[in-house]
Design an enzyme around this catalytic site. Sequence first.
Site, PDB file in Angstrom:
ATOM      1  N   GLY A   1      -9.368   2.715  10.417  1.00 51.80           N
ATOM      2  CA  GLY A   1      -9.841   1.446   9.877  1.00 51.80           C
ATOM      3  C   GLY A   1      -9.674   1.248   8.388  1.00 51.80           C
ATOM      4  CB  THR A   2      -7.918   3.095   5.675  1.00 49.41           C
ATOM      5  OG1 THR A   2      -6.696   3.244   6.412  1.00 49.41           O
ATOM      6  CG2 THR A   2      -8.704   4.386   5.716  1.00 49.41           C
ATOM      7  N   GLY A   3      -7.058   0.178   6.671  1.00 50.16           N
ATOM      8  CA  GLY A   3      -6.384  -1.085   6.358  1.00 50.16           C
ATOM      9  C   GLY A   3      -7.302  -2.275   6.532  1.00 50.16           C
ATOM     10  CB  CYS A   4      -9.786  -3.115   9.177  1.00 46.91           C
ATOM     11  SG  CYS A   4      -8.737  -2.943  10.627  1.00 46.91           S
TER      12      CYS A   4
ATOM     13  CB  THR B   1      -7.795   7.608   7.467  1.00 45.43           C
ATOM     14  OG1 THR B   1      -6.851   8.014   8.480  1.00 45.43           O
ATOM     15  CG2 THR B   1      -7.916   8.706   6.422  1.00 45.43           C
TER      16      THR B   1
ATOM     17  CE  LYS C   1      -2.052  -1.612   3.658  1.00 44.64           C
ATOM     18  NZ  LYS C   1      -2.931  -1.900   4.811  1.00 44.64           N
TER      19      LYS C   1
END
Length: 262
Positions: free
Chosen positions: A206-209, A204, A173
């Site tokens: 929780g963007t990875g989850c 932002t 990412k």
Amino acid sequence: MNTALTIAGSDSCGGAGIQADIKTMTANGVYAMSAITALTAQNTTGVSDIYEVSPEFLQAQLKAIFEDITPDAIKIGMVSSSDLIKTIAKSLKEYNGKNIVLDPVMVATSGAKLISDDAISTLKEYLIPLATVITPNIPEAEVLSNMEIHNEEEMIKAAAVISEKYDCAVLCKGGHSINDANDLLYRNGEYKWFYGKRINNPNTHGTGCTLSSAIASNLAKGRDLDTSVEKAKEYISGALSAMLDLGKGSGPMNHAFAIKCD
């Protein structure tokens, strides 16, 4: 209906962890299930406490799921102890888990280490080799590749090292300091860029989850990895663009942005 399982921690404020995963999976049209690795007391300003489940209880959750409703895809989030990592790996092998999306939560974007060196070593040995695709951010890719990443060329080199070492696809990412919202998918000696637009939203959490869950959801529906990544990025862009503004810190996204309610 296609099914997806999230193996992750609970976020009491609902923006990340299993709450974000279940919202994402539901919004992407699959039936969501969860195996909880830890309870957290947290909100948009930070984490105040963590209560980790025992390996035995995690194994019991996974057994209950796999012996009844077999998941078409599996997302794995933050797992902070070696014993839990080994428990997950054992269950995935025993029940022949497929379409495994691993978000290797080890290092925050700020550079702060989130799990112990021992747990990182266990993650590398037991879990990453089972993954269909892993989704590291830049600091995590640096840990996994043992190299520094300062530009797009080094993203490609690091992703190649990780992919070849662990025999899995790698979605590295991008970060704002390197290339805005562009992500690199590397597998089988080839790579592809997925371009995104930077959305000026400070919320932002929780963007990875959310991204990893959206990828798993699309894999569960039988889509190939490229399509799954593309659709996941479209979904997360929509969730960010909705400009939800909750809490006193870095707030959550609107996972239900496409759901119309009176």
